[in-house]
Design an enzyme around this catalytic site. Structure first.
Site, mmCIF file in Angstrom:
data_model
loop_
_atom_site.group_PDB
_atom_site.id
_atom_site.type_symbol
_atom_site.label_atom_id
_atom_site.label_comp_id
_atom_site.label_asym_id
_atom_site.label_seq_id
_atom_site.Cartn_x
_atom_site.Cartn_y
_atom_site.Cartn_z
ATOM 1 N N SER A 162 0.854 -1.190 0.000
ATOM 2 C CA SER A 162 0.000 0.000 0.000
ATOM 3 C C SER A 162 0.878 1.224 0.000
ATOM 4 O O SER A 162 2.024 1.196 0.484
ATOM 5 C CB SER A 162 -0.903 0.016 1.238
ATOM 6 O OG SER A 162 -1.525 1.282 1.410
ATOM 7 N N TYR B 174 -1.957 -0.783 10.183
ATOM 8 C CA TYR B 174 -2.072 -1.104 8.762
ATOM 9 C C TYR B 174 -0.798 -0.705 8.023
ATOM 10 O O TYR B 174 -0.234 -1.482 7.249
ATOM 11 C CB TYR B 174 -3.280 -0.393 8.156
ATOM 12 C CG TYR B 174 -3.409 -0.563 6.667
ATOM 13 C CD1 TYR B 174 -3.799 -1.778 6.116
ATOM 14 C CD2 TYR B 174 -3.118 0.493 5.801
ATOM 15 C CE1 TYR B 174 -3.908 -1.941 4.742
ATOM 16 C CE2 TYR B 174 -3.227 0.342 4.430
ATOM 17 C CZ TYR B 174 -3.621 -0.884 3.903
ATOM 18 O OH TYR B 174 -3.722 -1.037 2.535
ATOM 19 N N ALA C 70 2.192 -0.298 9.217
ATOM 20 C CA ALA C 70 3.289 -1.182 9.623
ATOM 21 C C ALA C 70 3.192 -2.544 8.953
ATOM 22 O O ALA C 70 4.192 -3.125 8.527
ATOM 23 C CB ALA C 70 3.300 -1.327 11.143
ATOM 24 N N SER C 71 1.980 -3.061 8.845
ATOM 25 C CA SER C 71 1.807 -4.375 8.216
ATOM 26 C C SER C 71 2.169 -4.332 6.744
ATOM 27 O O SER C 71 2.775 -5.273 6.202
ATOM 28 C CB SER C 71 0.370 -4.880 8.401
ATOM 29 O OG SER C 71 -0.552 -4.185 7.582
ATOM 30 N N LYS C 72 1.825 -3.261 6.063
ATOM 31 C CA LYS C 72 2.144 -3.163 4.644
ATOM 32 C C LYS C 72 3.632 -2.880 4.408
ATOM 33 O O LYS C 72 4.194 -3.285 3.384
ATOM 34 C CB LYS C 72 1.263 -2.097 3.986
ATOM 35 C CG LYS C 72 -0.203 -2.517 3.898
ATOM 36 C CD LYS C 72 -0.378 -3.823 3.134
ATOM 37 C CE LYS C 72 -1.820 -4.201 2.917
ATOM 38 N NZ LYS C 72 -1.988 -5.431 2.119
#
Length: 252
Positions: free
Chosen positions: A150, A163, A165-167
């Site tokens: 993202s 979100y 951090a996850s991407k």
């Protein structure tokens, strides 16, 4: 990398196979439709069985639904192998990890449950899917993996702490796996969309305001993101890279 090794399909035609997660809606559905339009068979993976059944009804026999939660690797392995014989497949040439969730979080309101839910779907689910499909890609002589990162992995947004951090993790695992799988003839790349006009994005209530900040003056259509995914799968010298598709938003 070859997207050109055909397999026999139910109509007597030949087709390569792509596996797409998050295939019941949004960008995942658009990606599935793009591969189907190119004559591929699509294994559509999603945990929403009802939405997946509707997609299968709409898209026809070349779309093969796989209702399973990608955060459960054992269940994913069973669903793919028992239903589709993936471990012995020779026609799997592309894997697209489009499944993802993006509930808002901040330092003030996050909790462990939110952390685990977001990272389990966006990171662990992506890794589970790659781990379970790489043997079939190797059997086919190589192929392509495309992960959905993202723009928030690169230019963070307020309220998207976990979100983002996850991407960012997806970007890094894409780079690592690009190196790890290169000798197998498997390319691993990511797309990093900005604002995309999907029902999920519209439900967040921020897209209208965001469009005013985009140099091209609009959000992307899901089909435009799917076109770039297709290009990364249909023969590519790129690997380990993340392609930003933001309408110019990140150049400001």
């Amino acid at each position: 990398m070859a997207a050109s090794s055909p397999t026999e399909h139910a109509s007597g035609q030949t087709s390569s196979t792509a596996l797409v997660t998050g295939a019941a809606s949004g960008m995942g559905l658009a990606v599935a439709e793009r591969f189907l339009a190119e004559g591929w068979t699509v294994l559509g993976v999603d945990r929403d069985g009802d939405a997946l059944a509707k997609a299968a009804s709409d898209l026809g026999f070349a779309f093969r639904p796989v209702p399973v939660d990608i955060t459960d690797r054992a269940a994913l392995s069973t669903a793919l192998d028992r239903s589709h014989g993936l471990s012995g497949a020779t026609g799997l040439r592309a894997v697209v990890n489009a499944a993802g969730i993006y509930p808002p979080t901040t330092l003030a309101d996050f909790d462990e449950a939110a952390y685990r839910r977001i990272f389990d779907v966006n990171v662990l689910g992506t890794l589970n899917t790659i781990a379970e499909t790489v043997p079939a890609l190797r059997t086919a002589g190589g192929g392509a993996v495309v992960n959905f990162a993202s723009i928030d992995a690169l230019a963070v947004s307020p309220g998207q702490l976990l979100y983002s951090a996850s991407k960012a993790a997806v970007v890094t695992l894409t780079r690592s796996l690009g190196v790890e799988l290169a000798a197998d003839g498997i390319t691993v790349n990511a797309v990093a969309p900005g604002w995309v006009d999907t029902p999920g994005t519209r439900a967040g209530g921020r897209i209208e305001q965001a469009v005013a900040t985009i140099p091209l003056g609009r959000a992307a259509r899901p089909e435009e993101i799917a076109d770039w995914v297709w290009k990364l799968c249909d023969g590519s010298y790129m690997t380990g890279e993340t392609l930003v598709i933001s309408g110019g938003l990140t150049v400001r």
